[in-house]
Design a protein around this motif. Sequence first.
Motif, mmCIF file in Angstrom:
data_model
loop_
_atom_site.group_PDB
_atom_site.id
_atom_site.type_symbol
_atom_site.label_atom_id
_atom_site.label_comp_id
_atom_site.label_asym_id
_atom_site.label_seq_id
_atom_site.Cartn_x
_atom_site.Cartn_y
_atom_site.Cartn_z
ATOM 1 N N CYS A 443 0.900 -1.166 -0.041
ATOM 2 C CA CYS A 443 -0.208 0.000 -0.065
ATOM 3 C C CYS A 443 0.959 1.290 0.032
ATOM 4 O O CYS A 443 1.658 1.416 1.025
ATOM 5 C CB CYS A 443 -0.768 -0.010 1.303
ATOM 6 N N ASP A 444 0.891 2.044 -1.077
ATOM 7 C CA ASP A 444 1.874 3.032 -1.098
ATOM 8 C C ASP A 444 1.031 4.541 -0.441
ATOM 9 O O ASP A 444 1.833 5.283 -0.218
ATOM 10 C CB ASP A 444 2.019 3.566 -2.426
ATOM 11 N N ARG A 445 -0.228 4.479 -0.471
ATOM 12 C CA ARG A 445 -0.935 5.649 -0.154
ATOM 13 C C ARG A 445 -2.165 5.265 0.509
ATOM 14 O O ARG A 445 -3.014 4.530 -0.118
ATOM 15 C CB ARG A 445 -1.024 6.663 -1.088
ATOM 16 N N LYS A 467 -6.626 5.508 -1.560
ATOM 17 C CA LYS A 467 -5.775 4.372 -1.385
ATOM 18 C C LYS A 467 -5.102 4.038 -2.708
ATOM 19 O O LYS A 467 -5.986 3.586 -3.735
ATOM 20 C CB LYS A 467 -6.801 3.266 -0.837
ATOM 21 N N SER A 468 -3.868 3.837 -2.623
ATOM 22 C CA SER A 468 -2.994 3.551 -3.688
ATOM 23 C C SER A 468 -2.392 1.908 -3.339
ATOM 24 O O SER A 468 -1.531 1.947 -2.400
ATOM 25 C CB SER A 468 -2.023 4.442 -3.995
ATOM 26 N N GLN A 469 -2.625 0.820 -4.329
ATOM 27 C CA GLN A 469 -2.299 -0.428 -4.012
ATOM 28 C C GLN A 469 -1.465 -0.926 -5.237
ATOM 29 O O GLN A 469 -1.750 -0.571 -6.188
ATOM 30 C CB GLN A 469 -3.556 -1.387 -3.862
ATOM 31 N N ARG A 470 -0.304 -1.315 -4.880
ATOM 32 C CA ARG A 470 0.836 -1.900 -5.789
ATOM 33 C C ARG A 470 0.994 -3.011 -5.819
ATOM 34 O O ARG A 470 1.361 -3.822 -4.683
ATOM 35 C CB ARG A 470 2.039 -0.909 -5.566
ATOM 36 N N ARG A 513 0.237 8.077 -15.391
ATOM 37 C CA ARG A 513 -1.033 7.756 -14.612
ATOM 38 C C ARG A 513 -2.129 8.075 -15.592
ATOM 39 O O ARG A 513 -2.208 8.956 -16.377
ATOM 40 C CB ARG A 513 -1.288 8.515 -13.367
ATOM 41 N N VAL A 530 0.030 0.138 -10.193
ATOM 42 C CA VAL A 530 -0.763 0.753 -8.939
ATOM 43 C C VAL A 530 -2.007 1.239 -9.657
ATOM 44 O O VAL A 530 -2.573 1.530 -10.512
ATOM 45 C CB VAL A 530 0.043 2.058 -8.368
ATOM 46 N N ALA A 532 -5.018 3.462 -7.909
ATOM 47 C CA ALA A 532 -5.253 4.386 -6.960
ATOM 48 C C ALA A 532 -6.636 4.829 -6.838
ATOM 49 O O ALA A 532 -7.349 5.185 -7.849
ATOM 50 C CB ALA A 532 -4.652 5.760 -7.130
ATOM 51 N N TYR A 534 -10.216 6.873 -5.437
ATOM 52 C CA TYR A 534 -10.491 8.085 -4.757
ATOM 53 C C TYR A 534 -11.970 8.153 -4.434
ATOM 54 O O TYR A 534 -12.631 8.203 -5.566
ATOM 55 C CB TYR A 534 -10.062 9.208 -5.440
#
Length: 601
Positions: A443-445, A467-470, A513, A530, A532, A534
Motif C-alpha cells: 500500500c503506497d498511499r 488508497k493506492s495499492q501496488r 497515470r 498501481v 489509486a 479516490y
Amino acid sequence: MNEMTPVAHKTVDVDPVTLQIIGGAFHTIAEEMGHVLYRMSFSSIIRESQDLGAGLFDAKFQTLCESDSTPLHIGSLPGYLHGIQESLQGGEWHEGDVIIHNHPYYGASHSPDIAIVIPVFYQGELVGFSANTAHHVDIGSATPGLIIDIPDVFAEGMLFAGIKLYEKGKRNEGIWQFIKYNSRTAKQTMDDLDAQIASARLGERRFRELMDQYGKDVVLSAADQLMDNMESLMRKRIAEIPDGEYFAEGFMDDDGRNRGVHLPIKVCVRIKGDEVEVDLTGSADQVPTGFNVPFEGSTKVACFFAFRALLLDSYTSETEVRANEGSFRPIKVTAPKGSIFNPEFPAAAEARFCQCNRMIDCILRALAPVIPERVNAGNSASLSFAAYSGVRPSGDYWVFLEVNEGAYGGRPHSDGPDSIDNLMCNTRNNPIEDLGMHLPMVCDRYELRDDVMPGAGRYRGGIGVVKSQRLLTPGSITHENDRHDDTPWGVFGGTPGACGKVEIYNADDPSGRKSVEAKFSGLQTKAGDVMAFYAPCGGGYGDPLERPAEKVREDVLDDFCSRDWAYEAYGVVLDDKLRLDAAATEQRRQDLRAQRPAAAE
C-alpha cells in the motif's frame, strides 16, 4: 411425523422479565455465531473485513435474531431459506443436515455470498434454523474474485441450490471434491466453509439449550412476541411520517460494458398510515452484464435496511430495539420484472451493491423534506470492491478482496464521518500490515483526499479516502465501483460533494497515470502497477454561511478545507498566518447572502 413439517407450538403469555431475558439470549447467540465465524475463517474478507452475517430463524423462516455485522447478509437469510425450501436436495429436512446455498434466483443476495443452514430439531420436531452467510474469495467465476462483464448467471461460478454438504450427519464427499476443483482459492474456500459450519452448529446447540432452560413453548412464544413488538414499533415510526408520495432519482455511471450509458435510479416512497412502499418503477431495465440486483436477496433487503436505519436507530431510540423479522413486515417493495432491481433469469446479478446503496441514498433524499432531523445529505453511496490476483511460482492462485471506504453526507447536528463504509456496507478495512505479510502487494498511499473539497454546509460532508495499492508481480484487477458522474447531493442549502475517480499507473513512471472507469473486469497488470482509488465526498447539510467561522478555521488548520474554499464557500476570511478576520468575514458573508437569488414567494 414428516421431518419436514415444522412444529406447531402452544402459545403462552411470556412475562416481561422472561421476555427480555430470552430476547437478550437471542442476540447473544447471534453475536457468538458471528464471532466464531470470523475468528475461525482464513480469508481476509471474512477474518478482517467481517463480510458476514449470522442468526437464528423460526420454522416459518422468520428472523429471530442477527449478528451486528453487514446488514445485507442478515436481511437476506429468510430469502435463502425460502429458496432452499424450493430446491432442497431430497425435499426433506433431517437432523444432521448441513445445507449450502448461493443461487441468486433462489433467494441469495448474490452468488459469492454462500449460506450455510442447519435445521434445528428439538425432541424430534423441526423448530427453526441456524444460518449464516459469508462472502467467499473465489467461487470459480470468469475472472478471479469478482466479476462484472459476463453474459449470464452461469458465468458467476459455482451455483448451489439446496445442496446437502452433510445429510443426516454424513459428509457428502462428492460435493466437497467438486468445490476443491472449482475454486482458484480452494483451500481458503473449504476452510471458510468449515468455519461457517462451526458457527451454525453453535447456533443450533444454543437454540436447543435455550429451550431446555425455558421450554419450547415459552421460547417460541417469546420469539413471536418479540417480533410483534418490533413490528408495532416500526409501524409507530412510519405513522409519524406524513402520508404521501415522495420522489428522488439519480443514475449509475454504466453497466461495466456500455460506457457512457447512464442507468436511471428512480425511487418513490409511498407512505400510507403505518405502512410504506418503496416503488422502483422507472429505474433502468436489466443490463447484459452482472450489474443487476437479485430482488429477494438484495433489493428488498436494502429497503428494509433503509427504514430500520432511519426509524429504529438503537442509539437514539427511547425503547429497546430488537433486530428481528418484525421490522420487515410493514415494508413493501415494488420493482418491475426485467428491471435492474428485479432481473429475469438467467441474467447475471453478481455486481449488485452500488445500486443498493444508491437506492438507499435516494430514499433519504426523497424523505428529507418531511423528516429533516433523521436524514443526512448525499453519501458516497457506492462501493469500491477490488479483486487483486495473480499466480504464484508454484502455480497456485492468490486472490485478495478489498472493500474501500467512502464518506457520509453532513448530518442534522454534526459533520459527515470521513473515510468510512457507509449505508449498507459496514465492513471493516483490511490492515495494510496483513496485506504486506501475506501477499505480493504494497500500500503506497492511504489517507483522506486532498484534491477536492467535500460538500459545504452548516455541517460539512465527509471526506473520502484515497488508497493506492501496488502489485509486486504480474496480475489482474477487477473493480466494482460507481459514482464517477453523479455528485453526492447537498441538502437544505448545503452544496454537493465530489465524485470519485480511479487511476492506474506504474510506480516507475507515475507521469503515465491515466483515469479509468469506475468498474472494469480482469485488467491485466505488470509488476509495479498501481490502482489509486479516490472515494466520493459527501454533500453538505444546511447553509454553509451558518457554520461557525472558527470551525471553518479549524478545518483549514487540519487540512480538511483549503483557505480558498473557506473564502468561496463559507465566506470566512483568513490572513496569511491563518488567523480569522472577524470583520472581513462578516462583510464577506453579507455579500454572499446578497448575491443569492431572492426566494420565490
